[in-house]
Design a protein around this motif. Structure first.
Motif, mmCIF file in Angstrom:
data_model
loop_
_atom_site.group_PDB
_atom_site.id
_atom_site.type_symbol
_atom_site.label_atom_id
_atom_site.label_comp_id
_atom_site.label_asym_id
_atom_site.label_seq_id
_atom_site.Cartn_x
_atom_site.Cartn_y
_atom_site.Cartn_z
ATOM 1 N N PRO A 1 -55.758 102.355 18.883
ATOM 2 C CA PRO A 1 -55.630 103.817 19.048
ATOM 3 C C PRO A 1 -56.948 104.527 19.340
ATOM 4 O O PRO A 1 -56.952 105.615 19.915
ATOM 5 C CB PRO A 1 -55.054 104.271 17.701
ATOM 6 N N ASP A 2 -58.092 103.923 18.971
ATOM 7 C CA ASP A 2 -59.367 104.598 19.224
ATOM 8 C C ASP A 2 -59.762 104.597 20.696
ATOM 9 O O ASP A 2 -60.798 105.141 21.079
ATOM 10 C CB ASP A 2 -60.484 103.985 18.369
ATOM 11 N N MET A 3 -58.924 103.987 21.544
ATOM 12 C CA MET A 3 -59.195 103.956 22.991
ATOM 13 C C MET A 3 -58.616 105.158 23.736
ATOM 14 O O MET A 3 -58.778 105.275 24.947
ATOM 15 C CB MET A 3 -58.620 102.672 23.608
ATOM 16 N N VAL A 4 -57.944 106.060 23.022
ATOM 17 C CA VAL A 4 -57.181 107.125 23.690
ATOM 18 C C VAL A 4 -58.026 108.032 24.581
ATOM 19 O O VAL A 4 -57.521 108.585 25.556
ATOM 20 C CB VAL A 4 -56.409 108.010 22.675
ATOM 21 N N ASN A 5 -59.300 108.181 24.270
ATOM 22 C CA ASN A 5 -60.136 109.109 25.035
ATOM 23 C C ASN A 5 -60.906 108.434 26.178
ATOM 24 O O ASN A 5 -61.733 109.060 26.821
ATOM 25 C CB ASN A 5 -61.124 109.826 24.104
ATOM 26 N N ARG A 6 -60.598 107.162 26.424
ATOM 27 C CA ARG A 6 -61.246 106.467 27.547
ATOM 28 C C ARG A 6 -60.458 106.709 28.834
ATOM 29 O O ARG A 6 -59.256 106.986 28.802
ATOM 30 C CB ARG A 6 -61.330 104.969 27.281
ATOM 31 N N THR B 1 -57.357 110.820 30.646
ATOM 32 C CA THR B 1 -57.602 109.745 29.681
ATOM 33 C C THR B 1 -56.310 108.959 29.520
ATOM 34 O O THR B 1 -55.217 109.452 29.852
ATOM 35 C CB THR B 1 -58.023 110.308 28.309
ATOM 36 N N ILE B 2 -56.444 107.749 28.992
ATOM 37 C CA ILE B 2 -55.221 106.941 28.848
ATOM 38 C C ILE B 2 -54.286 107.540 27.802
ATOM 39 O O ILE B 2 -53.064 107.388 27.882
ATOM 40 C CB ILE B 2 -55.553 105.462 28.561
ATOM 41 N N GLY B 3 -54.843 108.242 26.840
ATOM 42 C CA GLY B 3 -54.002 108.934 25.861
ATOM 43 C C GLY B 3 -53.151 110.002 26.523
ATOM 44 O O GLY B 3 -51.945 110.120 26.254
#
Length: 611
Positions: free
Chosen positions: A452-457, A417-419
């Motif tokens: 920050p809500d994109m971390v799991n993409r 993931t990007i995170g």
């Protein structure tokens, strides 16, 4: 004489007529339209450009015309008339006769379009043998004629060579030869120059214009580059979010464009020479994706403290690659990739390395990072000699110097993931705990304009511009002092490019970052640089302040690079430069070759040119 002006062809039957084209894809059991109610015509000998950013639907439009979308997961509605036949009504075996014969396509990436297992001669001959009643000998003779027509030197001797033996520009010429083999009525060119050097791009554009005049072929040109549109198009169609928002003659679109998105696209085009009245880097106007409008230009403060010791000092950097041949693999020659390169970089400064592919600029960046080991010279970062550091010290040094690569998708692990990707270097360097890493990732994503809500993409869930922002966030996580940006915006749409460059300028100002900006795009370089170094055959042939180099270029190669930049002025679209077929000279030298270091003369303070 071939007809090329749109005004002269209005009374004739169009070669292509597209009516209410709507293309949808099946996503999770639902049909979602990505192109909606697009209508246009292409007249004989006319060039029509479809322009827009990635995701606007322009490439899907071209693939719909060719019926190259996967059946079952795509649906094409409307009418596509080519020479009086509705292509959407043809059975597949009839459509195969149309492709490559009546309508041909040039794709963006020639290396993936050419089969690496077959010679280029065989691949062009195959198109002739499929569509024409020819013998193998006749097909070979016609293939050689086509290769000569697209200005490939020594065409007969290169018939049996494989694609990897050709440069990017030469491979694109092969694709053009293949597309023209059956003398199609319509040529669809889908981003044919996007990944090419500016001089090679100029040659390809001139070549397409020349061949169009000779053959009278109609061209549907798909691009996101308004400078290219101005050079080639009679009429222009602007697409935005799958819809046709403006259509008209190219001069009208450029001078009297009505839609906010059209004006925003034009505002985002870097124009060579537009920085003459500015002394500092300038932010690009960028497209607001919600409104289609552009923001205003803001001059970026010059934070360079010229009296301080440079944060990066490169002296006589040299890198050569051995060429092995024969049964025992003896060294038969060397590629002189980087030869006696020297420059300094101040904190908060942007120094641009410019030149064509093969000039050594990327090798210079990698050698500074010691991703490849230099053969000679010195690289000093914050007073420490990088080339003398051991493995542990190098890891520590890489916190200070980070690199952003050209292809963000290849730079990111598709399984992370990007995170995880942004946190990985932070955790590897033991800069904090896993909890702190989460906070750093969230902060970095906010800094680069993501949430920050994109971390799991995963990387494939982002656009090209967003992926490049993620790579910037990953580099920033280690709080570097120097960033080597290697062609980091060259493959991005014009407005996405503007957003990424603006982001880099903003971060430079707030964090006092130093950028080594590696690029072949002179218009972008002029906009973002404090100083510019021009590389040719592994050597710096001209270096100096941006205003001095662009305002008073001295070296012939610098002038050549600047002359090749597309001019976003449609009134000049019928002008042709001399179509040259030359490539960058080879940097391969004999083993016993003796290098004569370049001498420099001073043109003005800080502006040096090779003698």
């Amino acid at each position: 004489m071939a007809i090329s002006q749109a005004q002269a062809v209005q009374s004739t039957q169009p070669v292509l007529s597209v009516e209410n084209l709507t293309t949808s894809f099946n996503v999770d059991g639902e049909w979602k339209s990505v192109v909606r109610d697009v209508s246009f015509t292409v007249a004989p000998g006319e060039t029509v450009a479809i322009v827009g950013e990635s995701g606007s639907g322009k490439s899907v439009t071209s693939l719909s015309i060719m019926r190259l979308l996967q059946e079952g997961t795509s649906r094409i509605e409307g009418k596509i008339m080519l020479g009086g036949r509705d292509l959407l009504a043809l059975p597949e075996h009839e459509m195969r006769k149309v492709r490559g014969n009546d309508v041909a396509m040039i794709f963006q990436e020639p290396m993936t379009s050419l089969n690496p297992l077959f010679t280029i001669g065989d691949q062009i001959s195959e198109a002739l043998l499929c569509h024409k009643a020819m013998s193998a000998a006749q097909a070979k003779a016609e293939t050689i004629r086509l290769l000569e027509k697209v200005r490939i030197p020594s065409a007969a001797s290169r018939f049996d060579e494989y694609p990897h033996r050709f440069s990017g520009g030469m491979r694109q010429r092969v694709m053009i030869a293949m597309a023209l083999a059956s003398k199609p009525k319509l040529l669809i060119a889908d981003e044919p120059t996007t990944a090419l050097d500016v001089t090679i791009q100029g040659q390809i554009l001139d070549l397409i214009k020349l061949l169009q005049d000779e053959e009278g072929t109609s061209v549907l040109f798909i691009t996101h580059d308004m400078g290219v549109v101005a050079e080639v198009a009679d009429r222009t169609i602007v697409m935005y979010r799958g819809e046709q928002v403006e259509t008209g003659d190219t001069p009208d679109i450029f001078h009297r464009g009505k839609h906010p998105y059209t004006r925003a696209l034009l505002a985002a085009v870097p124009v060579l020479g537009s920085m003459q009245k500015y002394e500092r880097p300038l932010r690009f106007p960028v497209v607001n994706t919600a409104t289609g409008e552009s923001d205003v230009q803001v001059e970026v403060a010059d934070t360079v403290a010229a009296n301080d010791r440079p944060i990066l000092e490169v002296k006589n950097l040299t890198k050569r690659f051995d060429i092995h041949s024969g049964l025992f693999g003896r060294v038969s020659g060397r590629v002189h990739a980087v030869e006696n390169v020297s420059f300094d970089l101040q904190a908060g400064e942007t120094l641009s390395l410019v030149g064509e592919s093969g000039c050594g600029k990327s090798t210079t960046g990698r050698a500074i990072m010691r991703l490849i080991e230099p053969d000679a010279g010195s690289v000093v970062v914050e007073g420490r000699d990088v080339l003398a550091l051991d493995k542990r010290e190098m890891r520590e040094m890489r916190k200070s110097v980070q690199m952003i690569f050209q292809d963000p998708f290849a730079s990111l692990n598709p399984r992370m993931t990007i995170g995880q990707a942004i946190a990985e270097p932070y955790l590897e360097h033991k800069m904090g705990t896993a909890k702190q890493a989460k906070e750093v990732v969230a902060d970095m994503l906010r800094k680069v304009g993501l949430t920050p809500d994109m971390v799991n993409r995963y990387p494939h869930e982002f656009s090209g511009g967003q992926r490049q922002r993620i790579c910037i966030a990953r580099a920033l996580a280690l709080e570097p002092k120097v960033i080597v940006a290697d062609e980091s915006v060259s493959a991005l749409d014009v407005s996405i490019k503007a957003q990424v460059i603006n982001l880099m300028l903003d971060l430079q100002q707030s964090l006092n970052l130093a950028f080594l900006f590696i690029s072949h795009d002179m218009a972008v370089v002029e906009r973002v640089s404090h100083r510019v170094a021009v590389m040719y055959l592994g050597e710096i042939v001209e270096i100096g302040p941006r205003a001095s180099v662009f305002g008073n270029p001295q070296h012939e190669y610098t002038k050549k690079l600047m002359a090749a930049v597309p001019v976003p002025d449609p009134d000049r679209r019928r002008e042709k430069r001399a179509v040259a077929s030359d490539e960058l000279k080879s940097p391969i030298r004999p083993v016993d070759y003796k290098v004569n270091p370049l001498g420099y003369k001073t043109v003005s303070p800080g502006h040096l040119v090779a003698m």
